[in-house]
Design an enzyme around this catalytic site. Structure first.
Site, mmCIF file in Angstrom:
data_model
loop_
_atom_site.group_PDB
_atom_site.id
_atom_site.type_symbol
_atom_site.label_atom_id
_atom_site.label_comp_id
_atom_site.label_asym_id
_atom_site.label_seq_id
_atom_site.Cartn_x
_atom_site.Cartn_y
_atom_site.Cartn_z
ATOM 1 N N HIS A 172 58.010 19.676 0.786
ATOM 2 C CA HIS A 172 57.873 20.855 1.644
ATOM 3 C C HIS A 172 56.833 21.844 1.121
ATOM 4 O O HIS A 172 56.765 22.968 1.576
ATOM 5 C CB HIS A 172 59.228 21.558 1.820
ATOM 6 N N TYR A 258 49.252 21.468 -13.850
ATOM 7 C CA TYR A 258 48.488 20.277 -13.462
ATOM 8 C C TYR A 258 47.028 20.394 -13.884
ATOM 9 O O TYR A 258 46.275 19.430 -13.771
ATOM 10 C CB TYR A 258 48.529 20.057 -11.950
#
Length: 490
Positions: A172, A258
């Protein structure tokens, strides 16, 4: 006799299972079905079944709900299988955060890549392959596997490549990012149109249109910087937007781990995060939040039961993809969403074997991806760095090759910005030994790892992290919320 069967693995995740259930039942054509719930916890299964039974009874629905700890039995004859499992639970997850922190790797979430996400994948993939074996053997022929479990790309990669099951990964993050953009631009309902593409948790808003008008980088930056809340909570995402030219779907805390640039030094971490909520970058933030709320459903159970008597029509359908995919496949009503699938050329400048997240349309013919998307070069470069880590991680999980696992961690962008090869090798040994009970594929390597740790030469430290909060009890959280209400009331 139900028209078809939906199995939910990890159904003891009570809040999420309830949401999926009411979403699906909001479609009239999907009410004459059987929901087969399965989980390791009989206690949680009993609670969620009683809640769902109450919803069915209150709304006089033909829906049937069954619950069992026998996963294979739950999957028998299922047309759709939804997974939302966390292998190893909070015990293993704590090591995903705690051990890397000793080596200076400061993670906010640790569920996608980085040291924590890679080990999470090692625990999940053998279990995912067990799911796939059951699906092939006892589910309805051609059954579809809808994976909500992280690490999304690794789990989906394993299920597609090695499990040989028709799989789509669902998240989501895109919807949440779009909600932010709609708010800063003052978009009304249905006015914002967008295309996101990339890989899970590194998906990029490559095209944004408001009422048909294209929104460029400068307008988006100005709108975010003018927003009194997002300008503080999303500092890192805004910085990436300025440099890359496109906005990332993921939260400040997710995105920070990341990339190799923002969490590699303690003084730098504090510049880019916001401590108003864990998701904006707090050290071990999701672990703290999950620990504090791990038994929240126990105290909320009476409220859940009471709410279960409400008419179904008064419960708003969420923006989760699952119910809309099932509706499109079963009724032919077309649904457009963003899905995690094998690339195979959909994104032109990402590897063909990668699991991508990109736009697609669903109808009776299945999930049909929009092909020919080319990412901006910086976005592609960032995604490819993660894809290379994911590929090695999946192959290591399949083969039990601990050296390949260490190479995967070594090539992780954030780990590589912080640790030496010697530190990575020792850190992985420590993590594998700590999580041995959930890593059957590495059973042959545990004793040697213990021996190496016994003569380890790399010094570690007990570091709390750059931005750490202590875990609070449910009672303390409630007291804080009550105090905040009183202050707001004046």
């Amino acid at each position: 006799m139900a028209s078809f069967k939906i199995a939910i693995i990890g159904a003891g995740s009570i809040g999420f299972t309830k949401k999926l259930f009411t979403d699906i039942l909001s479609v009239p054509e999907l009410r004459d079905v059987e929901f087969a719930l399965t989980d390791l916890s009989e206690h949680n299964l009993a609670m969620i079944k009683s809640i769902l039974d109450r919803i069915v009874e209150a709304n006089k629905l033909p829906t049937r709900v069954t619950a069992t700890t026998d996963r294979r039995r739950a999957l028998e004859g299922a047309r759709y299988i939804i997974s939302c499992v966390r292998v190893g639970g909070l015990e293993a997850y704590a090591d995903d955060i705690r051990i890397p922190l000793k080596y200076g790797v400061d993670q906010c979430v640790g569920d996608t890549i980085c040291a924590g996400g890679i080990l999470y994948g090692q625990r999940n993939i053998p279990v995912i392959l067990d799911f796939c074996k059951d699906i092939r053997e006892v589910a309805e022929p051609g059954a579809k596997f809808l994976n909500y479990a992280n690490p999304m790309a690794m789990n989906s990669w394993a299920a597609i490549e090695y499990g040989k099951v028709d799989t789509v990964g669902l998240c989501h993050g895109v919807q949440h990012g779009a909600e932010q953009i709609a708010e800063i631009l003052g978009a009304g309902e249905g006015e914002l149109d967008y295309i996101c593409s990339g890989i899970n948790h590194q998906t990029w808003f490559v095209d944004i249109r408001l009422g048909g008008r294209k929104i460029g980088k400068d307008e988006l930056v100005a709108a975010f910087e003018a927003h009194p809340i997002f300008s503080q909570q999303e500092k890192l995402r805004i910085d990436v937007l300025k440099r890359f030219g496109v906005y990332s779907t993921e939260s400040n805390g997710h995105l920070s781990e990341y990339l190799p640039w923002y969490r590699k030094r303690p003084d730098e971490i504090s510049r880019w995060i916001d401590m108003s909520d864990w998701i904006h970058g707090e050290t071990g933030g999701y672990l703290r939040y999950s620990t504090e709320t791990r038994n929240w459903f126990e105290t909320e159970y009476p409220r859940f039961l009471e709410e279960a008597s409400r008419p179904l029509e008064t419960i708003k359908r969420s923006n989760e993809h699952a119910s809309r995919i099932l509706e499109a496949l079963e009724t032919g009503r077309v649904y457009r969403g963003h899905f995690n699938v094998k690339n195979n050329g959909v994104i032109t400048n990402l590897p063909a074997d990668a699991i991508i997240e990109s736009p697609g349309f669903v109808d009776r013919f299945g999930i049909n991806m929009v092909a020919g998307i080319t990412l901006p070069e910086a976005c592609a470069a960032t995604c490819i760095a993660s894809i290379n880590v994911q590929r090695m991680s999946v192959h290591a999980a399949i083969t039990g090759d601990i050296d390949l696992l260490k190479l995967a961690v070594l090539h992780d962008p954030l780990v590589g910005a912080i640790c030496t090869p010697e530190e990575v090798w020792q850190m992985v040994d420590e993590m594998v030994v700590a999580q041995a009970e959930w890593l059957p594929q590495y059973a042959h390597a545990i004793d040697a790892a213990k021996e190496r740790l016994a003569r380890a030469t790399v010094a570690t430290r007990e570091w709390k992290g750059a931005a750490r909060r202590e875990v609070r009890s449910i009672e303390e959280i409630r007291a804080e919320k009550e105090a905040a209400k009183l202050r707001a009331a004046g």
